[in-house]
Motif scaffolding. Structure first.
Motif, PDB file in Angstrom:
ATOM      1  N   ILE A 106       3.721  -3.020   3.958  1.00 33.51           N
ATOM      2  CA  ILE A 106       3.295  -4.123   3.084  1.00 33.51           C
ATOM      3  C   ILE A 106       1.816  -3.945   2.715  1.00 33.51           C
ATOM      4  O   ILE A 106       1.439  -4.071   1.549  1.00 33.51           O
ATOM      5  CB  ILE A 106       3.517  -5.487   3.764  1.00 33.51           C
ATOM      6  N   ALA A 107       0.985  -3.636   3.710  1.00 37.73           N
ATOM      7  CA  ALA A 107      -0.451  -3.470   3.470  1.00 37.73           C
ATOM      8  C   ALA A 107      -0.722  -2.334   2.491  1.00 37.73           C
ATOM      9  O   ALA A 107      -1.681  -2.398   1.711  1.00 37.73           O
ATOM     10  CB  ALA A 107      -1.179  -3.221   4.788  1.00 37.73           C
ATOM     11  N   ASN A 108       0.104  -1.317   2.501  1.00 38.30           N
ATOM     12  CA  ASN A 108      -0.089  -0.178   1.594  1.00 38.30           C
ATOM     13  C   ASN A 108       0.224  -0.506   0.135  1.00 38.30           C
ATOM     14  O   ASN A 108      -0.060   0.305  -0.752  1.00 38.30           O
ATOM     15  CB  ASN A 108       0.746   1.019   2.050  1.00 38.30           C
ATOM     16  N   PHE A 113      -1.477  -0.946  -6.177  1.00 39.71           N
ATOM     17  CA  PHE A 113      -1.837  -1.764  -7.337  1.00 39.71           C
ATOM     18  C   PHE A 113      -3.255  -1.450  -7.808  1.00 39.71           C
ATOM     19  O   PHE A 113      -3.520  -1.427  -9.007  1.00 39.71           O
ATOM     20  CB  PHE A 113      -1.675  -3.254  -7.037  1.00 39.71           C
ATOM     21  N   ARG A 114      -4.166  -1.183  -6.876  1.00 35.46           N
ATOM     22  CA  ARG A 114      -5.537  -0.832  -7.266  1.00 35.46           C
ATOM     23  C   ARG A 114      -5.565   0.517  -8.006  1.00 35.46           C
ATOM     24  O   ARG A 114      -6.292   0.674  -8.983  1.00 35.46           O
ATOM     25  CB  ARG A 114      -6.453  -0.794  -6.053  1.00 35.46           C
ATOM     26  N   TYR A 115      -4.770   1.446  -7.545  1.00 34.14           N
ATOM     27  CA  TYR A 115      -4.687   2.745  -8.214  1.00 34.14           C
ATOM     28  C   TYR A 115      -4.240   2.551  -9.665  1.00 34.14           C
ATOM     29  O   TYR A 115      -4.863   3.062 -10.595  1.00 34.14           O
ATOM     30  CB  TYR A 115      -3.714   3.656  -7.468  1.00 34.14           C
ATOM     31  N   TYR A 116      -3.159   1.805  -9.855  1.00 32.42           N
ATOM     32  CA  TYR A 116      -2.660   1.597 -11.207  1.00 32.42           C
ATOM     33  C   TYR A 116      -3.586   0.719 -12.038  1.00 32.42           C
ATOM     34  O   TYR A 116      -3.645   0.846 -13.266  1.00 32.42           O
ATOM     35  CB  TYR A 116      -1.224   1.072 -11.203  1.00 32.42           C
ATOM     36  N   ALA A 117      -4.357  -0.160 -11.375  1.00 31.81           N
ATOM     37  CA  ALA A 117      -5.353  -0.949 -12.109  1.00 31.81           C
ATOM     38  C   ALA A 117      -6.385  -0.023 -12.729  1.00 31.81           C
ATOM     39  O   ALA A 117      -6.760  -0.194 -13.898  1.00 31.81           O
ATOM     40  CB  ALA A 117      -6.031  -1.946 -11.175  1.00 31.81           C
ATOM     41  N   GLU A 118      -6.830   0.956 -11.979  1.00 36.46           N
ATOM     42  CA  GLU A 118      -7.824   1.881 -12.514  1.00 36.46           C
ATOM     43  C   GLU A 118      -7.208   2.824 -13.540  1.00 36.46           C
ATOM     44  O   GLU A 118      -7.863   3.196 -14.518  1.00 36.46           O
ATOM     45  CB  GLU A 118      -8.516   2.642 -11.388  1.00 36.46           C
TER      46      GLU A 118
END
Length: 152
Positions: A106-108, A113-118
């Protein structure tokens, strides 16, 4: 409507909806006790979910890169701020996953999401090498749209 593991529902933003499909029990592999239920979605329920997803995707496609990134970072923030206990316990009970692995899984999600945000910040107008003098070539990436996947 709230999510409950013993009452099958499906999600169409912004809430859970009761499903009318045939139910099957979910069995804890460690204790063999019934810990919940799943149901097959009806054709109508599938249509409702796909229509909502298609509508949302069309709105997402119109967003600029900075706005997309902001939304994806907000999802990551919500994951990081969440209490994973209940979800991890359900993962342990329905598939026998060790609790620390469930918490880690879950934590991963937040870093993904941060990767895809960038990635969303990159307008993806890549300049490609050209084979003809005086020509300009570039690649433009656009979302395909809604897709359906069957996953374990």
């Amino acid at each position: 409507m709230q999510f409950s593991p013993d009452r099958p529902v499906y999600f169409v933003n912004p809430d859970y909806r009761p499903t009318t499909g045939a139910q099957k029990p979910v069995i804890d592999p460690a204790t063999l006790e019934t810990v919940g239920a799943i149901a097959s979605a009806s054709d109508g329920e599938i249509d409702v979910a796909l229509t909502a997803a298609t509508r949302a995707q069309a709105a997402w496609k119109r967003l600029d890169a900075k706005s997309r990134a902001k939304h994806l970072h907000a999802v990551a923030n919500a994951i990081e701020a969440a209490d994973f206990t209940r979800c991890a316990e359900l993962m342990v009970r329905e598939m026998g996953k060790p609790y620390p692995e469930a918490i880690g899984e879950i934590a991963n999600c937040a870093p993904i999401f941060r990767y895809y945000a960038e990635m969303a910040r990159d307008e993806a107008g890549k300049v490609a090498g050209t084979t003809q003098a005086g020509s300009f070539q570039y690649a433009r990436y656009e979302p395909y749209g809604v897709s359906v996947h069957i996953m374990p």
